[in-house]
Motif scaffolding. Sequence first.
Motif, mmCIF file in Angstrom:
data_model
loop_
_atom_site.group_PDB
_atom_site.id
_atom_site.type_symbol
_atom_site.label_atom_id
_atom_site.label_comp_id
_atom_site.label_asym_id
_atom_site.label_seq_id
_atom_site.Cartn_x
_atom_site.Cartn_y
_atom_site.Cartn_z
ATOM 1 N N ILE A 230 4.973 10.470 -8.990
ATOM 2 C CA ILE A 230 4.419 10.848 -10.463
ATOM 3 C C ILE A 230 3.696 12.055 -10.569
ATOM 4 C CG2 ILE A 230 3.294 10.006 -12.516
ATOM 5 C CD1 ILE A 230 4.122 7.182 -11.837
ATOM 6 N N TRP A 231 2.652 12.221 -9.709
ATOM 7 C CA TRP A 231 1.514 13.149 -9.405
ATOM 8 C C TRP A 231 2.312 14.458 -9.305
ATOM 9 C CZ3 TRP A 231 0.049 16.448 -5.499
ATOM 10 C CH2 TRP A 231 -0.769 17.458 -5.647
ATOM 11 N N LEU A 232 3.224 14.435 -8.176
ATOM 12 C CA LEU A 232 3.992 15.618 -7.882
ATOM 13 C C LEU A 232 4.853 16.266 -8.953
ATOM 14 C CD1 LEU A 232 5.279 14.919 -4.299
ATOM 15 C CD2 LEU A 232 3.597 16.825 -4.835
ATOM 16 N N ILE B 214 12.916 21.515 -5.602
ATOM 17 C CA ILE B 214 12.675 20.985 -4.331
ATOM 18 C C ILE B 214 11.813 19.777 -4.485
ATOM 19 C CG2 ILE B 214 11.188 22.936 -3.750
ATOM 20 C CD1 ILE B 214 13.568 20.920 -1.440
ATOM 21 N N ILE B 215 10.737 20.007 -5.380
ATOM 22 C CA ILE B 215 9.649 19.166 -5.254
ATOM 23 C C ILE B 215 10.175 17.592 -6.222
ATOM 24 C CG2 ILE B 215 7.352 18.609 -6.541
ATOM 25 C CD1 ILE B 215 7.290 20.573 -4.189
ATOM 26 N N ASP B 216 11.179 18.060 -7.333
ATOM 27 C CA ASP B 216 11.869 16.716 -7.951
ATOM 28 C C ASP B 216 12.417 16.131 -6.814
ATOM 29 O OD1 ASP B 216 10.797 17.827 -10.245
ATOM 30 O OD2 ASP B 216 12.608 18.896 -10.872
ATOM 31 N N THR B 217 13.547 16.764 -5.961
ATOM 32 C CA THR B 217 14.312 15.969 -5.301
ATOM 33 C C THR B 217 13.217 15.075 -4.113
ATOM 34 O OG1 THR B 217 14.409 17.914 -3.761
ATOM 35 C CG2 THR B 217 16.107 17.461 -5.378
ATOM 36 N N LEU C 261 0.732 -1.193 0.099
ATOM 37 C CA LEU C 261 0.009 0.105 -0.096
ATOM 38 C C LEU C 261 0.863 1.334 0.108
ATOM 39 C CD1 LEU C 261 -2.870 1.299 -0.016
ATOM 40 C CD2 LEU C 261 -2.718 1.030 2.702
ATOM 41 N N PHE C 262 1.944 1.373 0.911
ATOM 42 C CA PHE C 262 2.703 2.627 0.800
ATOM 43 C C PHE C 262 3.760 2.481 -0.114
ATOM 44 C CE2 PHE C 262 1.559 2.394 5.466
ATOM 45 C CZ PHE C 262 1.747 4.132 5.750
ATOM 46 N N GLY C 263 4.148 1.443 -0.684
ATOM 47 C CA GLY C 263 4.959 1.498 -1.800
ATOM 48 C C GLY C 263 4.265 2.011 -3.174
ATOM 49 N N ILE C 264 3.125 1.589 -3.350
ATOM 50 C CA ILE C 264 2.189 2.091 -4.411
ATOM 51 C C ILE C 264 2.006 3.516 -4.255
ATOM 52 C CG2 ILE C 264 -0.028 1.768 -5.801
ATOM 53 C CD1 ILE C 264 0.239 -1.322 -5.104
ATOM 54 N N GLY C 265 1.553 3.700 -3.129
ATOM 55 C CA GLY C 265 1.209 5.318 -2.836
ATOM 56 C C GLY C 265 2.212 6.111 -2.958
ATOM 57 N N PHE C 266 3.551 5.878 -2.685
ATOM 58 C CA PHE C 266 4.462 6.506 -3.052
ATOM 59 C C PHE C 266 4.980 6.553 -4.607
ATOM 60 C CE2 PHE C 266 6.988 5.711 1.542
ATOM 61 C CZ PHE C 266 5.994 6.750 2.051
ATOM 62 N N ILE C 267 4.947 5.690 -5.135
ATOM 63 C CA ILE C 267 4.853 5.634 -6.559
ATOM 64 C C ILE C 267 4.085 6.653 -7.298
ATOM 65 C CG2 ILE C 267 5.071 4.443 -8.766
ATOM 66 C CD1 ILE C 267 6.149 1.973 -7.113
ATOM 67 N N VAL C 268 2.750 6.472 -6.950
ATOM 68 C CA VAL C 268 1.680 7.166 -7.512
ATOM 69 C C VAL C 268 1.970 8.742 -7.077
ATOM 70 C CG1 VAL C 268 -0.897 7.914 -7.480
ATOM 71 C CG2 VAL C 268 0.161 5.364 -7.734
ATOM 72 N N CYS D 242 5.526 7.540 -19.854
ATOM 73 C CA CYS D 242 4.490 8.059 -20.588
ATOM 74 C C CYS D 242 3.629 9.243 -19.894
ATOM 75 C CB CYS D 242 3.591 6.952 -20.963
ATOM 76 S SG CYS D 242 4.516 5.532 -21.803
ATOM 77 N N ILE D 243 3.667 9.122 -18.561
ATOM 78 C CA ILE D 243 2.716 9.981 -17.767
ATOM 79 C C ILE D 243 3.514 11.425 -17.551
ATOM 80 C CG2 ILE D 243 1.647 10.536 -15.760
ATOM 81 C CD1 ILE D 243 1.197 7.541 -15.557
ATOM 82 N N THR D 244 4.802 11.660 -17.189
ATOM 83 C CA THR D 244 5.404 12.755 -17.036
ATOM 84 C C THR D 244 6.757 12.592 -17.572
ATOM 85 O OG1 THR D 244 6.246 14.097 -15.167
ATOM 86 C CG2 THR D 244 6.008 11.768 -14.646
ATOM 87 N N GLN D 245 7.365 13.527 -17.904
ATOM 88 C CA GLN D 245 8.576 13.694 -18.810
ATOM 89 C C GLN D 245 9.524 14.580 -18.032
ATOM 90 O OE1 GLN D 245 5.807 14.206 -20.798
ATOM 91 N NE2 GLN D 245 5.846 12.016 -20.624
#
Length: 358
Positions: free
Chosen positions: A88-90, A98-101, A78-85, A141-144
């Motif tokens: 990508i959203w951020l 700072i958001i990238d890091t 749950l936490f792993g999928i949540g962190f990945i999502v 595909c979602i973010t570049q």
Amino acid sequence: MDKLTSKKALLDTIRLSEGVNFECDENAVFKEYELLLENKSSLAIKILSIFGGLLAMLAFLGFLGIAGLYNSESGLLLFGIGFIVLAIWLNKVYDKLIIDTFSISIYIIGFAMLAIGLTGLKVEENSIILLISAIAICSLCITQNYLLSLISILTIFGCCLSLIVSNKLYNLVHLYIAFTTLIMCYLFLNEAKIIVTHQKLSKLYNPVRIGLILSLLFGLVAIGKKNVLPIQENYLWLSSIIMIMVILYLVSIIIKINQIKAIKSKILIYSLSFFILLSTVFSPAISGAILIMLLSFLVNYKTGVIIGIIAFIYFISQYYYDLNFTLLTKSILLFVSGVLFLLFYLFTTKNLHSDEKI
């Protein structure tokens, strides 16, 4: 003249040369350039920022461990999928360093927690690797975003190597190196075509380029350093063949660019190139480093040139260190190799100057 003014002057020059058919969105170009200036930072700062973010996230993971999360595979998933999502959203919504890091940190840790959770549930190793690779492809595909795309590329190629190792098909690393080499060469030599094809491709080009170089180096380290992978040494020449062929092709391009037309000069250049590369048949890591240097120099990619030089020095040192010769013999081999490279440099420089005079 400041950089923004020079960009305007460049657009005006292109407009005059192309005529009335030339169209571009100047406001979008300048807006993108200003955004790059605002978020501009050196590679060292980015690395330090990511390192700081990882330390912070590791502290958070320690807290989760104390809370007993690691005793629950479903919690890890749950936490792993949540962190990945979330990562990508951020990166999709915000475009700040700072958001990238922060997002890169949770992106990497998300993958780690996902893998640990799936391993705890006794999921097959190959399935875990393929799932992680698929998620990395989807994120491209979602973010570049530069950093996220770079990590995704390294993840994808790292998964390819992991599949080779987990299935004990070690000699397939030669296929991995050949595939990565050809993709990298196509990318470098078709930069303009790729960038203008689609906006997403133009944003992905830079991270994919450096990602491919690093991915190739992973494979070269695997065959360039003994005992990393139990590869049969009798088949090392398989990787060298593709390297030598590609390098000779690049030499032909350089000859055309420098307008060397004398048949004698061409024969000598090809002969020297071939014999130098022939000496690296059983050390494809060295010819791979030469390929990175030559390809990066051809397209004026300074970062790639530096990486290639460092890799070249390392692989040569590693190769001669692994030889079962005496120190005197190794010194003679190094001396002769150095003389050959100097002669090749002096010869090509002399021919270039003579062709310019003609």
